[in-house]
Motif scaffolding. Structure first.
Motif, short mmCIF file in Angstrom:
data_model
loop_
_atom_site.label_atom_id
_atom_site.label_comp_id
_atom_site.label_asym_id
_atom_site.label_seq_id
_atom_site.Cartn_x
_atom_site.Cartn_y
_atom_site.Cartn_z
N ILE A 153 0.75 7.30 8.68
CA ILE A 153 0.27 8.63 9.03
C ILE A 153 -1.15 8.82 8.51
O ILE A 153 -2.02 9.38 9.19
CB ILE A 153 1.20 9.71 8.45
N ALA A 154 -1.42 8.32 7.31
CA ALA A 154 -2.72 8.54 6.69
C ALA A 154 -3.83 7.75 7.38
O ALA A 154 -4.94 8.28 7.58
CB ALA A 154 -2.65 8.14 5.21
N PHE A 191 -5.47 12.18 -0.01
CA PHE A 191 -4.64 10.98 -0.01
C PHE A 191 -4.55 10.27 -1.36
O PHE A 191 -3.64 9.48 -1.58
CB PHE A 191 -5.14 10.00 1.06
N LEU A 192 -5.49 10.57 -2.27
CA LEU A 192 -5.45 9.95 -3.60
C LEU A 192 -5.27 10.98 -4.70
O LEU A 192 -4.98 10.61 -5.84
CB LEU A 192 -6.75 9.17 -3.86
N GLN A 300 -11.14 -0.91 7.23
CA GLN A 300 -10.93 -1.51 5.92
C GLN A 300 -10.69 -0.43 4.85
O GLN A 300 -9.86 -0.62 3.96
CB GLN A 300 -12.14 -2.36 5.53
N LEU A 301 -11.39 0.69 4.94
CA LEU A 301 -11.15 1.77 3.99
C LEU A 301 -9.70 2.24 4.09
O LEU A 301 -9.04 2.47 3.06
CB LEU A 301 -12.09 2.94 4.24
N ALA A 302 -9.19 2.38 5.31
CA ALA A 302 -7.80 2.80 5.49
C ALA A 302 -6.85 1.80 4.85
O ALA A 302 -5.85 2.19 4.23
CB ALA A 302 -7.49 2.96 6.98
N GLU A 303 -7.14 0.51 4.98
CA GLU A 303 -6.28 -0.52 4.37
C GLU A 303 -6.41 -0.51 2.85
O GLU A 303 -5.41 -0.62 2.13
CB GLU A 303 -6.65 -1.90 4.94
N PHE A 304 -7.64 -0.41 2.35
CA PHE A 304 -7.85 -0.37 0.90
C PHE A 304 -7.08 0.81 0.28
O PHE A 304 -6.42 0.68 -0.75
CB PHE A 304 -9.33 -0.20 0.55
N LEU A 305 -7.19 1.97 0.95
CA LEU A 305 -6.64 3.19 0.38
C LEU A 305 -5.11 3.18 0.35
O LEU A 305 -4.50 3.65 -0.61
CB LEU A 305 -7.16 4.39 1.19
#
Length: 546
Positions: A153-154, A191-192, A300-305
């Motif tokens: 979802i994020a 998200f964090l 990549q930011l979505a994967e890192f996060l």
């Protein structure tokens, strides 16, 4: 931590907590029940070990639990038939079975879609973003009902592009007008749970984050922009991406086009371009080279996060949901956590966050687990003072605008279809009628501390004097109350029915005696029960879930 608890956690979590990796485990209602017991034990060891057991609140009765969990999961109060049936059901597992039933209802997704819609839009930079809020809410409702993982979802909220009136995933970027600094600040906060925006102009005053780290995060987003689009039959906005080089005017405050790279402003020489920033994820140090295309940057930011190696993604969601359900988070406020913040029960939060990752970020699994804990099922009490022990009881939560309106139409017997096209245009799409009014009047930022969410004079006036409520309470022949008074001639039975509808319980002996005496004193049955119903829907018990 005792050896027995370590062994239990190792078995439940596949040793992931101890060995530092996160294998998937089988998700089931039984697994949720088992983890819930372990969480209660850990919480007791961290917070209650020096306290007598009797200082903890008792478990709530069935009627309180039913109303609480119905509002928490679906945003609706239970029907009077459900209250009676649940109270009489002898099944020892009826609470877990009720949770499973509520999680399977479409209203579960609608409730939590509305919640996250408000999280995204309450701290908007661009007010025109509200035209897309209903699209975002509907998209989220669908995802929650399909039990899409929280990670999945994020991610699209980070990578989205397109028409904001057609794609709910564009909501977060649209709410911040596509501004890189504002967008990444909200991504981090939502998200964090980390408010890195405090490091935009200087090093964070209370956390370890540096100014360079904030602008390295913004370097994932320079090529994104939001621009108005009037090419079709309706006016809308587009989240767009530009990867090709182009000339950009530095004084273009509307920023309808992105920029190739992000530069950290030179505070001593604001007219200068500033320092070119490389995209770096501040939590883990993972990075990309400057010049990367937008799809790679945001992908990549979505994967890192959302990666299991980033502990704050799971902790932020678990802490926020625990706060919503139990009434107090491990960190407060829920969007200001991190390695330099104080956690009231760090081992408990870590264990629950690891279990959530092991579940594949399964939101429904997490709801099953938290609602199965004693921490959730305890009676509610007034909020503690700062020097008192946390989580000795559940805490009452003020109903959000949508939840309050759902409760009102249920209690007053209103068919919402006949109210949809009346009233002003509102922030949640189209002619919202009374629901729009209530969202505007009673809505609040879900990220705020609950002890800072208070009633207001406009809210009190709306409940006491609004034409919509006064008309609906009237005992005229075709109203909900009017039909009840025609069908039921016994005043005691009517009083019990109104209490079941409004607060999901029967009146106490004292309440029943007071109501019947009032009916006799007034002498007009219709007028007396209008007053009783009015009093019920204006009560603190009705306006909160306890």
């Amino acid at each position: 931590m005792s050896r027995s608890i370590v062994r239990c956690l190792a078995l439940a979590f596949g040793f992931s907590l101890l060995l530092g990796f996160s294998p998937r485990v089988v998700r089931s209602a039984e697994d949720a029940q088992q983890v819930a017991k372990q969480i209660d034990t850990l919480l007791a060891e961290e917070l209650f070990s020096a306290l007598p057991t009797e200082q903890r609140a008792s478990l709530a009765d069935d009627e309180t639990f039913l109303r609480r969990v119905s509002l928490d999961l679906t945003g609706h109060v239970p029907r009077r038939e459900e209250v009676i049936a649940f109270s009489l059901d002898p099944d020892p597992d009826k609470r877990a079975k009720l949770v499973d039933k509520l999680l399977a209802e479409p209203r579960f997704g609608e409730n939590w879609g509305n919640y996250w819609r408000d999280v995204i839009y309450y701290r908007r930079t661009e007010d025109r973003a509200l035209v897309a809020s209903s699209v975002t809410g509907s998209y989220l409702a669908e995802q929650f009902n399909q039990n899409t993982s929280w990670a999945e979802i994020a991610k699209p909220f980070i990578t989205a592009e397109g028409d904001v009136l057609e794609d709910g995933r564009t909501g977060l970027i649209m709410a911040q007008a596509g501004l890189p600094e504002e967008t990444v600040a909200e991504i981090s906060r939502i998200f964090l749970g980390i408010q890195i925006q405090c490091a935009q102009c200087h090093d964070h005053p209370t956390d370890r984050w540096k100014r360079e780290q904030f602008h390295e995060l913004a370097a994932f987003f320079p090529r994104v922009a939001v621009r108005p689009d009037m090419s079709g039959e309706r006016r809308t906005f587009l989240v767009t991406v530009t990867d090709s080089p182009f000339n950009f005017r530095a004084n273009d405050n509307n920023r309808f086009r992105g920029t190739p790279e992000h530069y950290m402003p030179d505070l001593e020489n604001p007219s200068e371009r500033g320092e070119l920033m490389q995209p770096v994820f501040f939590v883990t140090g993972e990075n990309l080279q400057s010049g990367a295309r937008d799809a790679e940057r945001r992908g990549q930011l979505a994967e890192f996060l959302t990666a299991p190696t980033n502990p704050w993604f799971a902790k932020a969601y678990v802490n926020r949901m625990w706060s919503e359900l139990v009434g107090e988070g491990f960190y407060e406020p829920v969007d200001d956590i991190g390695p330099d913040r104080e956690c009231s029960a760090p081992k408990t939060l870590d264990a629950l966050a690891v279990a959530f990752v092991d579940s594949g970020h399964d939101a429904k699994w997490l709801f099953r687990t938290i609602t199965a804990t004693e921490a959730y099922q305890r009676e509610s009490q007034t909020r503690r003072t700062p020097d008192e022990t946390p989580m000795l009881a559940n805490c009452a939560q003020r109903l959000r605008g949508d939840q309050l309106y759902n409760a009102l139409i249920a209690v007053l017997g209103i068919d919402e279809r006949f109210t949809m096209n009346r009233g002003p245009r509102g922030p949640y799409g189209g002619f919202g009628g009374p629901r729009t009014v209530f969202n505007l009047t009673f809505g609040y930022d879900p990220s705020e501390r609950r002890d800072e969410v208070a009633g207001s004079i406009p809210q009190a006036l709306a409940m006491m004097n609004s034409p919509f409520i006064n008309q609906s309470i009237s005992a005229q022949r075709y109203s909900g109350l009017g039909k009840l008074l025609l069908d039921v001639k016994d005043n005691e039975a009517v009083t019990i029915e109104l209490y079941l509808r409004a607060v999901s319980r029967e009146p106490s002996d004292g309440e029943l005696k007071t109501c019947l005496a009032y009916v006799a004193e007034v002498g007009d049955r219709n007028e007396a029960f209008e007053d009783i119903l009015w009093s019920l829907i204006n009560s603190t018990e009705f306006l909160h879930r306890r």
